[in-house]
Design a protein around this motif. Structure first.
Motif, PDB file in Angstrom:
ATOM      1  N   VAL A  13       0.515  -1.133  -0.137  1.00  0.00           N
ATOM      2  CA  VAL A  13       0.006   0.022  -0.082  1.00  0.00           C
ATOM      3  C   VAL A  13       0.818   1.243   0.033  1.00  0.00           C
ATOM      4  O   VAL A  13       1.732   1.323   0.767  1.00  0.00           O
ATOM      5  CB  VAL A  13      -1.047   0.018   1.223  1.00  0.00           C
ATOM      6  N   ASP A  14       0.496   2.075  -0.876  1.00  0.00           N
ATOM      7  CA  ASP A  14       1.394   3.559  -1.175  1.00  0.00           C
ATOM      8  C   ASP A  14       0.551   4.590  -1.004  1.00  0.00           C
ATOM      9  O   ASP A  14       0.653   5.453  -1.613  1.00  0.00           O
ATOM     10  CB  ASP A  14       2.031   3.685  -2.437  1.00  0.00           C
ATOM     11  N   GLY A  15      -0.690   4.216  -0.335  1.00  0.00           N
ATOM     12  CA  GLY A  15      -1.735   5.370  -0.201  1.00  0.00           C
ATOM     13  C   GLY A  15      -1.394   6.434   0.960  1.00  0.00           C
ATOM     14  O   GLY A  15      -0.422   6.707   1.143  1.00  0.00           O
ATOM     15  N   LYS A  20      -1.769   4.597   5.980  1.00  0.00           N
ATOM     16  CA  LYS A  20      -0.622   3.631   6.513  1.00  0.00           C
ATOM     17  C   LYS A  20      -0.613   3.602   7.804  1.00  0.00           C
ATOM     18  O   LYS A  20      -0.293   2.493   8.417  1.00  0.00           O
ATOM     19  CB  LYS A  20       0.678   4.095   5.935  1.00  0.00           C
ATOM     20  N   THR A  57      -3.011  -5.078  -0.415  1.00  0.00           N
ATOM     21  CA  THR A  57      -2.712  -4.443  -1.875  1.00  0.00           C
ATOM     22  C   THR A  57      -3.745  -3.073  -2.240  1.00  0.00           C
ATOM     23  O   THR A  57      -4.451  -2.798  -1.272  1.00  0.00           O
ATOM     24  CB  THR A  57      -2.779  -5.301  -3.092  1.00  0.00           C
ATOM     25  N   ASP A  58      -3.767  -2.841  -3.475  1.00  0.00           N
ATOM     26  CA  ASP A  58      -4.781  -1.610  -3.606  1.00  0.00           C
ATOM     27  C   ASP A  58      -5.847  -2.400  -4.662  1.00  0.00           C
ATOM     28  O   ASP A  58      -5.883  -3.513  -5.029  1.00  0.00           O
ATOM     29  CB  ASP A  58      -4.244  -0.581  -4.537  1.00  0.00           C
ATOM     30  N   ASP A  59      -6.831  -1.542  -5.148  1.00  0.00           N
ATOM     31  CA  ASP A  59      -7.938  -1.946  -5.960  1.00  0.00           C
ATOM     32  C   ASP A  59      -7.597  -2.456  -7.428  1.00  0.00           C
ATOM     33  O   ASP A  59      -7.996  -3.083  -7.873  1.00  0.00           O
ATOM     34  CB  ASP A  59      -8.950  -0.679  -6.311  1.00  0.00           C
ATOM     35  N   GLU A  61      -4.709  -3.844  -8.281  1.00  0.00           N
ATOM     36  CA  GLU A  61      -4.169  -5.227  -8.377  1.00  0.00           C
ATOM     37  C   GLU A  61      -5.421  -6.227  -8.057  1.00  0.00           C
ATOM     38  O   GLU A  61      -5.314  -7.609  -8.875  1.00  0.00           O
ATOM     39  CB  GLU A  61      -3.240  -5.350  -7.515  1.00  0.00           C
ATOM     40  N   SER A 107      -7.686  -5.879  -0.471  1.00  0.00           N
ATOM     41  CA  SER A 107      -7.561  -4.394  -1.028  1.00  0.00           C
ATOM     42  C   SER A 107      -8.036  -3.279   0.172  1.00  0.00           C
ATOM     43  O   SER A 107      -8.960  -3.316   0.452  1.00  0.00           O
ATOM     44  CB  SER A 107      -8.699  -4.174  -2.095  1.00  0.00           C
ATOM     45  N   ASP A 109      -7.694  -0.188  -0.452  1.00  0.00           N
ATOM     46  CA  ASP A 109      -8.687   0.797  -0.876  1.00  0.00           C
ATOM     47  C   ASP A 109     -10.412   0.552  -0.587  1.00  0.00           C
ATOM     48  O   ASP A 109     -10.873   1.213   0.026  1.00  0.00           O
ATOM     49  CB  ASP A 109      -8.535   0.925  -2.470  1.00  0.00           C
ATOM     50  N   THR A 110     -10.511  -0.862  -0.918  1.00  0.00           N
ATOM     51  CA  THR A 110     -11.926  -1.290  -0.557  1.00  0.00           C
ATOM     52  C   THR A 110     -12.279  -1.162   0.865  1.00  0.00           C
ATOM     53  O   THR A 110     -13.413  -0.870   1.173  1.00  0.00           O
ATOM     54  CB  THR A 110     -12.194  -2.477  -1.438  1.00  0.00           C
ATOM     55  N   SER A 112     -10.815   0.510   3.132  1.00  0.00           N
ATOM     56  CA  SER A 112     -10.987   1.714   3.710  1.00  0.00           C
ATOM     57  C   SER A 112     -12.544   2.377   3.522  1.00  0.00           C
ATOM     58  O   SER A 112     -13.013   2.914   4.393  1.00  0.00           O
ATOM     59  CB  SER A 112      -9.965   2.857   3.052  1.00  0.00           C
TER      60      SER A 112
END
Length: 306
Positions: A13-15, A20, A57-59, A61, A107, A109-110, A112
């Motif tokens: 994650v690089d959000g 983080k 990971t993020d949305d 990937e 994910s 992102d999801t 969150s």
């Protein structure tokens, strides 16, 4: 179950900084999975240790993975890839290496977004999704409402085991699922298969008047056979016809539920035919049972009144 658990954490994650900071650390994940596998020890194959890969990971990937493995071109919250799809390696308890259970991909992102929608913390949402993924690795699935309720209830237990509570779980979606009493479930093991089969019988008894009537009449017939001291063969014949009626009544209930699911409470002539034919099968079996009972008990009852 005192075996060690190895959690291979990959944090991609690089959000935002606040996201983080909300992520769970490796030591906490290790403790959580250790606790969870103790709770779920009944479903675990014997081994000296266990290994799980967890990928945050993020949305982008997880959307690619979801499309590749599930043919759904959209992001999702969690994916699980079980390593023990068919059989557990024989003699795994003697292996020096931990038994690999599989991969869980979440994910963030999801997670969150869902945490905000459900008014949860990101920590609770991540734990909830990881618990869901772990259950998939151990053979759990949710192809219908009843199995989903069972899985969500188990996730609640897992969260309670690590001192977390997912608020608002009793709100609309889960509450609606719990109010729908379906009888079929995919069982992760033989013991659960018997449990779900008994739930099907209980459902028919609670909701189907005819099933209760057949059960009472069948019980009276068996009691009458004992009082009249019929032969073993005659009692077996009576028992088989009673069982046939009850089995067909269960199948009739299952077919009616399936037709209602497909028809969605709208009239269709084919739906009527399906229900009428199923009810007709029960009727024929009931008439046959009465005929057999008449042959077995008739002469003895007449002789009692002569």
């Amino acid at each position: 179950m005192n075996a060690d658990v190895v959690v291979n954490l990959q944090n991609l994650v690089d959000g935002k900084d606040e996201v983080k900071e909300s992520l769970v650390g490796p030591e906490t994940w290790q403790q959580w999975f250790q606790t969870w596998l103790k709770i779920l020890s009944f479903y675990l194959p014997a081994a000296n240790g266990y290994e799980v890969s967890l990928r945050l990971t993020d949305d982008l990937e997880i959307k690619a993975l979801n499309n590749q493995y599930r043919q759904q071109d959209k992001p999702t919250d969690v994916l699980a890839f079980a390593a023990l799809e068919v059989d557990v390696p024989q003699g795994s308890v003697f292996l020096e290496e931990p038994l690999y259970l599989g991969d869980i991909v979440i994910s963030v992102d999801t997670a969150s977004r869902q945490a905000e929608e459900h008014h949860n913390s990101l920590t609770i949402e991540l734990a909830w999704l990881a618990a869901h993924g772990l259950l998939h690795l151990l053979g759990w699935d949710h192809p219908d409402d009843e199995s989903l309720i069972s899985m969500l209830s188990q996730q609640q237990d897992l969260l309670h085991g690590i001192g977390l509570v997912k608020p608002n779980l009793e709100d609309s979606e889960f509450a609606n699922l719990k109010s729908r009493r379906l009888a079929w479930h995919v069982a992760p093991n033989l013991l659960m298969s018997f449990k779900y089969a008994w739930q099907g019988v209980s459902y028919a008894f609670e909701t189907q008047r005819n099933f209760r009537i057949h059960l009472v009449i069948g019980s009276v017939a068996i009691l009458l056979g004992l009082l009249l001291q019929v032969t073993v063969v005659e009692m077996a014949l009576v028992g088989l016809t009673i069982a046939l009626v009850l089995v067909l009544e269960l199948l009739n209930t299952a077919l009616e539920s399936l037709v209602d699911l497909i028809a969605q409470q709208t009239y269709h002539p084919l739906a009527k035919i399906a229900k009428d034919c199923a009810a007709g099968a029960v009727l024929i079996s009931a008439i046959t049972a009465l005929f057999v009972a008449g042959l077995v008990f008739g002469s003895r009852l007449i002789s009692m009144f002569d």
